[in-house]
Design a protein around this motif. Structure first.
Motif, PDB file in Angstrom:
ATOM      1  N   GLU A   1      -9.781  14.954   1.545  1.00  0.00           N
ATOM      2  CA  GLU A   1      -9.429  14.634   2.934  1.00  0.00           C
ATOM      3  C   GLU A   1      -8.016  15.133   3.246  1.00  0.00           C
ATOM      4  O   GLU A   1      -7.064  14.811   2.540  1.00  0.00           O
ATOM      5  CB  GLU A   1      -9.529  13.112   3.110  1.00  0.00           C
TER       6      GLU A   1
ATOM      7  N   ASN B   1      -3.299  13.157   3.023  1.00  0.00           N
ATOM      8  CA  ASN B   1      -2.417  12.836   4.156  1.00  0.00           C
ATOM      9  C   ASN B   1      -1.379  13.933   4.452  1.00  0.00           C
ATOM     10  O   ASN B   1      -0.193  13.640   4.618  1.00  0.00           O
ATOM     11  CB  ASN B   1      -1.710  11.482   3.950  1.00  0.00           C
TER      12      ASN B   1
ATOM     13  N   LYS C   1      -5.663   7.940  -2.867  1.00  0.00           N
ATOM     14  CA  LYS C   1      -4.603   8.666  -2.175  1.00  0.00           C
ATOM     15  C   LYS C   1      -3.942   9.588  -3.190  1.00  0.00           C
ATOM     16  O   LYS C   1      -3.681   9.169  -4.330  1.00  0.00           O
ATOM     17  CB  LYS C   1      -3.561   7.678  -1.631  1.00  0.00           C
TER      18      LYS C   1
ATOM     19  N   PHE D   1       0.853  -1.187   0.000  1.00  0.00           N
ATOM     20  CA  PHE D   1       0.000   0.000   0.000  1.00  0.00           C
ATOM     21  C   PHE D   1       0.886   1.233   0.000  1.00  0.00           C
ATOM     22  O   PHE D   1       1.626   1.468   0.957  1.00  0.00           O
ATOM     23  CB  PHE D   1      -0.901  -0.035   1.236  1.00  0.00           C
TER      24      PHE D   1
ATOM     25  N   ALA E   1     -10.083   2.298  -0.139  1.00  0.00           N
ATOM     26  CA  ALA E   1      -9.058   3.347  -0.248  1.00  0.00           C
ATOM     27  C   ALA E   1      -7.901   2.769  -1.052  1.00  0.00           C
ATOM     28  O   ALA E   1      -7.339   1.737  -0.686  1.00  0.00           O
ATOM     29  CB  ALA E   1      -8.578   3.759   1.145  1.00  0.00           C
TER      30      ALA E   1
ATOM     31  N   LYS F   1     -11.705   8.212  13.490  1.00  0.00           N
ATOM     32  CA  LYS F   1     -10.968   6.961  13.709  1.00  0.00           C
ATOM     33  C   LYS F   1     -10.837   6.810  15.215  1.00  0.00           C
ATOM     34  O   LYS F   1     -10.176   7.638  15.858  1.00  0.00           O
ATOM     35  CB  LYS F   1      -9.565   7.033  13.102  1.00  0.00           C
TER      36      LYS F   1
ATOM     37  N   GLY G   1     -10.166   4.158   8.378  1.00  0.00           N
ATOM     38  CA  GLY G   1      -9.561   2.850   8.624  1.00  0.00           C
ATOM     39  C   GLY G   1      -8.068   2.970   8.850  1.00  0.00           C
ATOM     40  O   GLY G   1      -7.440   3.956   8.452  1.00  0.00           O
ATOM     41  N   MET G   2      -7.499   1.982   9.519  1.00  0.00           N
ATOM     42  CA  MET G   2      -6.055   1.928   9.781  1.00  0.00           C
ATOM     43  C   MET G   2      -5.551   0.522   9.460  1.00  0.00           C
ATOM     44  O   MET G   2      -4.722  -0.008  10.165  1.00  0.00           O
ATOM     45  CB  MET G   2      -5.784   2.266  11.248  1.00  0.00           C
TER      46      MET G   2
ATOM     47  N   MET H   1       0.721   2.463  13.656  1.00  0.00           N
ATOM     48  CA  MET H   1       1.365   1.814  12.511  1.00  0.00           C
ATOM     49  C   MET H   1       2.788   1.378  12.856  1.00  0.00           C
ATOM     50  O   MET H   1       3.319   1.695  13.912  1.00  0.00           O
ATOM     51  CB  MET H   1       1.357   2.763  11.315  1.00  0.00           C
TER      52      MET H   1
ATOM     53  N   TYR I   1      -7.231  -6.437   2.454  1.00  0.00           N
ATOM     54  CA  TYR I   1      -6.036  -6.148   3.238  1.00  0.00           C
ATOM     55  C   TYR I   1      -5.104  -7.361   3.375  1.00  0.00           C
ATOM     56  O   TYR I   1      -3.897  -7.235   3.235  1.00  0.00           O
ATOM     57  CB  TYR I   1      -6.423  -5.686   4.650  1.00  0.00           C
TER      58      TYR I   1
ATOM     59  N   ASP J   1      -8.890  14.416   8.851  1.00  0.00           N
ATOM     60  CA  ASP J   1      -8.529  13.120   9.429  1.00  0.00           C
ATOM     61  C   ASP J   1      -7.502  13.380  10.531  1.00  0.00           C
ATOM     62  O   ASP J   1      -7.853  13.516  11.715  1.00  0.00           O
ATOM     63  CB  ASP J   1      -7.990  12.218   8.300  1.00  0.00           C
ATOM     64  N   GLU J   2      -6.222  13.544  10.169  1.00  0.00           N
ATOM     65  CA  GLU J   2      -5.138  13.680  11.152  1.00  0.00           C
ATOM     66  C   GLU J   2      -5.382  14.782  12.185  1.00  0.00           C
ATOM     67  O   GLU J   2      -4.979  14.647  13.344  1.00  0.00           O
ATOM     68  CB  GLU J   2      -3.799  13.947  10.435  1.00  0.00           C
TER      69      GLU J   2
ATOM     70  N   LYS K   1     -11.827   5.866  -2.688  1.00  0.00           N
ATOM     71  CA  LYS K   1     -10.978   6.966  -2.210  1.00  0.00           C
ATOM     72  C   LYS K   1      -9.601   6.771  -2.818  1.00  0.00           C
ATOM     73  O   LYS K   1      -9.030   5.678  -2.724  1.00  0.00           O
ATOM     74  CB  LYS K   1     -10.947   6.920  -0.680  1.00  0.00           C
TER      75      LYS K   1
ATOM     76  N   SER L   1     -13.106  -1.776   4.354  1.00  0.00           N
ATOM     77  CA  SER L   1     -13.256  -2.709   3.236  1.00  0.00           C
ATOM     78  C   SER L   1     -13.306  -4.140   3.756  1.00  0.00           C
ATOM     79  O   SER L   1     -13.053  -4.390   4.932  1.00  0.00           O
ATOM     80  CB  SER L   1     -12.098  -2.536   2.264  1.00  0.00           C
TER      81      SER L   1
ATOM     82  N   ASP M   1     -14.208   3.783   5.470  1.00  0.00           N
ATOM     83  CA  ASP M   1     -13.039   3.018   5.004  1.00  0.00           C
ATOM     84  C   ASP M   1     -12.971   1.704   5.773  1.00  0.00           C
ATOM     85  O   ASP M   1     -12.062   1.477   6.585  1.00  0.00           O
ATOM     86  CB  ASP M   1     -11.747   3.813   5.260  1.00  0.00           C
TER      87      ASP M   1
ATOM     88  N   GLU N   1      -7.023  -2.294   9.874  1.00  0.00           N
ATOM     89  CA  GLU N   1      -7.267  -3.125  11.056  1.00  0.00           C
ATOM     90  C   GLU N   1      -7.417  -4.602  10.701  1.00  0.00           C
ATOM     91  O   GLU N   1      -7.846  -4.953   9.605  1.00  0.00           O
ATOM     92  CB  GLU N   1      -8.562  -2.680  11.753  1.00  0.00           C
TER      93      GLU N   1
HETATM   94  O1  OSB Z   1      -5.223   8.533   5.922  1.00  0.00           O
HETATM   95  O2  OSB Z   1      -7.011   7.428   6.071  1.00  0.00           O
HETATM   96  C1  OSB Z   1      -5.774   7.461   6.099  1.00  0.00           C
HETATM   97  C2  OSB Z   1      -4.426   3.924   6.521  1.00  0.00           C
HETATM   98  C3  OSB Z   1      -3.416   4.138   7.447  1.00  0.00           C
HETATM   99  C4  OSB Z   1      -3.168   5.411   7.874  1.00  0.00           C
HETATM  100  C5  OSB Z   1      -3.924   6.479   7.383  1.00  0.00           C
HETATM  101  C6  OSB Z   1      -4.941   6.277   6.476  1.00  0.00           C
HETATM  102  C7  OSB Z   1      -5.172   4.975   6.007  1.00  0.00           C
HETATM  103  C8  OSB Z   1      -6.153   4.649   4.984  1.00  0.00           C
HETATM  104  C9  OSB Z   1      -6.560   3.188   4.851  1.00  0.00           C
HETATM  105  O3  OSB Z   1      -6.596   5.464   4.215  1.00  0.00           O
HETATM  106  C10 OSB Z   1      -8.010   2.999   4.925  1.00  0.00           C
HETATM  107  C11 OSB Z   1      -8.348   1.556   5.185  1.00  0.00           C
HETATM  108  O4  OSB Z   1      -8.045   1.012   6.280  1.00  0.00           O
HETATM  109  O5  OSB Z   1      -8.955   0.952   4.293  1.00  0.00           O
END
Ligand code: OSB
Ligand code: MG
Length: 363
Positions: free
Chosen positions: A210, A187, A159, A16, A131, A257, A285-286, A47, A317, A233-234, A157, A312, A310, A288
């Motif tokens: 985003e 990001n 990136k 990814f 994503a 999140k 999502g992260m 992460m 994954y 997000d962040e 989505k 899926s 997010d 997971e």
């Molecule tokens: O910016 O949303 C984000 C995954 C890790 C860290 C940041 C992000 C993301 C994703 C993945 O966009 C989304 C997912 O888990 O499908």
């Protein structure tokens, strides 16, 4: 209470790539708590490296072991009292969230209540999207998008980063037409000087942009110049941060999140604030495992989650997850687990296969 800190390593089905770098696998910290009559599972979303926020998995592991667990020792902590017991510790929200998730799961399992019911879920299926990372070229991205659209995803989505934005978005929009719900995620990779370039994204009917920038003020001035809604997000680290972002006009959509904000209880407070302000939210999502995915589905079932999340299906994954896989329905939704607690548990054999280390504590 018995606490187990377990590190697992799960390879991704495919690498990814984002503005944050390339991820090949997930090094995950799992927290399990045994409270006599039940075991609860928590997943730490930090992460492998501190590139999304300052937290990372080894740091979260250390802070739980060396700082958070000692503060809980000798107390009768519950999910609802955890926040107060840890209030003196600054930041480390993903570490705190993992403990909270494990406690919530254990407590709800003993009282036979699902996390979805406890949080106030309004539905039993949630709309989800996929994503997609930075690809080699726009033509290959179109093939990747097609694979997921054919699979049933209705929201994509992409990136983006400087050098990978207008062209891939234009190419995907052109290939799929206006029926596909499309959004982008920067990001924090852009600076204020790139606002005019990003404004060109207005031509593609995106559902949102985003977090292109790092700070609230830059987003607020960008929001005054473009039509596409901005989602943060962040920058959304707490209810207070959300209140600030909304009053500055930095965003009109919020990505929630649970790990980033310190847990599911704070996530629900942010949801409630956004509902009161008429601001749509969705669950980020992260990457997971099935554990975090199950809990996120419960959260995303709350009434204010009106945009696809997010979350899926598992196969997007991992070749093989540690729980039974979540599967997408043809209508682009995934079912919310209805069993007690988070409603799923790891498969012991698969867990053993991917485990790198285990530490046990009694507090
Ligand atoms: O910016 O949303 C984000 C995954 C890790 C860290 C940041 C992000 C993301 C994703 C993945 O966009 C989304 C997912 O888990 O499908
Ligand atoms: Mg994001």
């Amino acid at each position: 209470m018995d606490v187990e800190l377990r590190r697992i390593r799960l390879p991704f089905a495919a690498p990814f790539r984002t503005a944050l770098g390339v991820q090949h696998d997930r090094d995950v910290l799992l927290v399990s708590v045994g409270t006599g009559d039940s075991t609860g599972w928590g997943e730490c979303v930090a992460m492998n490296e501190p590139i999304y926020t300052s937290e990372y998995v080894s740091g979260a592991h250390a802070v739980i072991r060396d700082v958070l667990l000692p503060l809980l020792s000798g107390t009768t902590v519950t999910a609802l009292t955890l926040g107060r017991l840890l209030a003196s510790i600054q930041g480390h929200r993903m570490a705190k969230a993992a403990l909270e998730m494990a406690l919530l799961d254990a407590e709800l399992r003993s009282s036979q209540i699902s996390l979805a019911t406890f949080l106030g879920a309004a539905r039993d299926r949630v709309e989800v999207g996929v994503a997609l990372g930075i690809d080699r070229d726009a033509a290959r991205l179109v093939e990747t998008v097609r694979k997921y659209v054919d699979r049933g995803y209705r929201r994509v989505k992409l990136k983006i980063m400087p050098g990978w934005d207008i062209e891939p978005v234009a190419t995907v929009r052109d290939a799929f037409g206006s029926d596909l719900a499309l959004q982008v995620d920067g990001n924090r990779a852009y600076g204020p000087a790139e606002m005019p370039r990003l404004s060109a994204l207005d031509a593609f009917g995106l559902a949102m942009i985003e977090q292109p920038f790092a700070d609230l003020v830059t987003h607020a001035s960008f929001a005054r110049t473009i039509h596409t809604p901005i989602c943060l997000d962040e920058s959304i680290t707490s209810t207070e941060a959300t209140r600030l972002a909304l009053s500055l006009g930095s965003c009109s959509i919020v990505n929630i999140k649970p790990g980033r904000v310190g847990g599911y209880l704070e996530a629900r407070r942010i949801h409630d604030l956004c509902v009161a302000r008429g601001v749509p939210v969705w669950c980020g999502g992260m990457f997971e495992t099935g554990l975090g995915r199950a809990a996120n589905l419960a959260l995303a079932a709350l009434p204010g989650f009106t945009m696809p999340s997010d979350i899926s299906e598992s196969s997007r994954y991992f070749e093989r997850d540690i729980t039974d896989p979540f599967v997408l329905a043809p209508d682009g939704t995934i079912g919310v687990p209805s069993g007690p607690g988070i409603g799923v548990a790891p498969d012991p054999d698969r867990l053993a296969e991917v485990t790198m280390s285990v530490e046990r504590f009694t507090i």
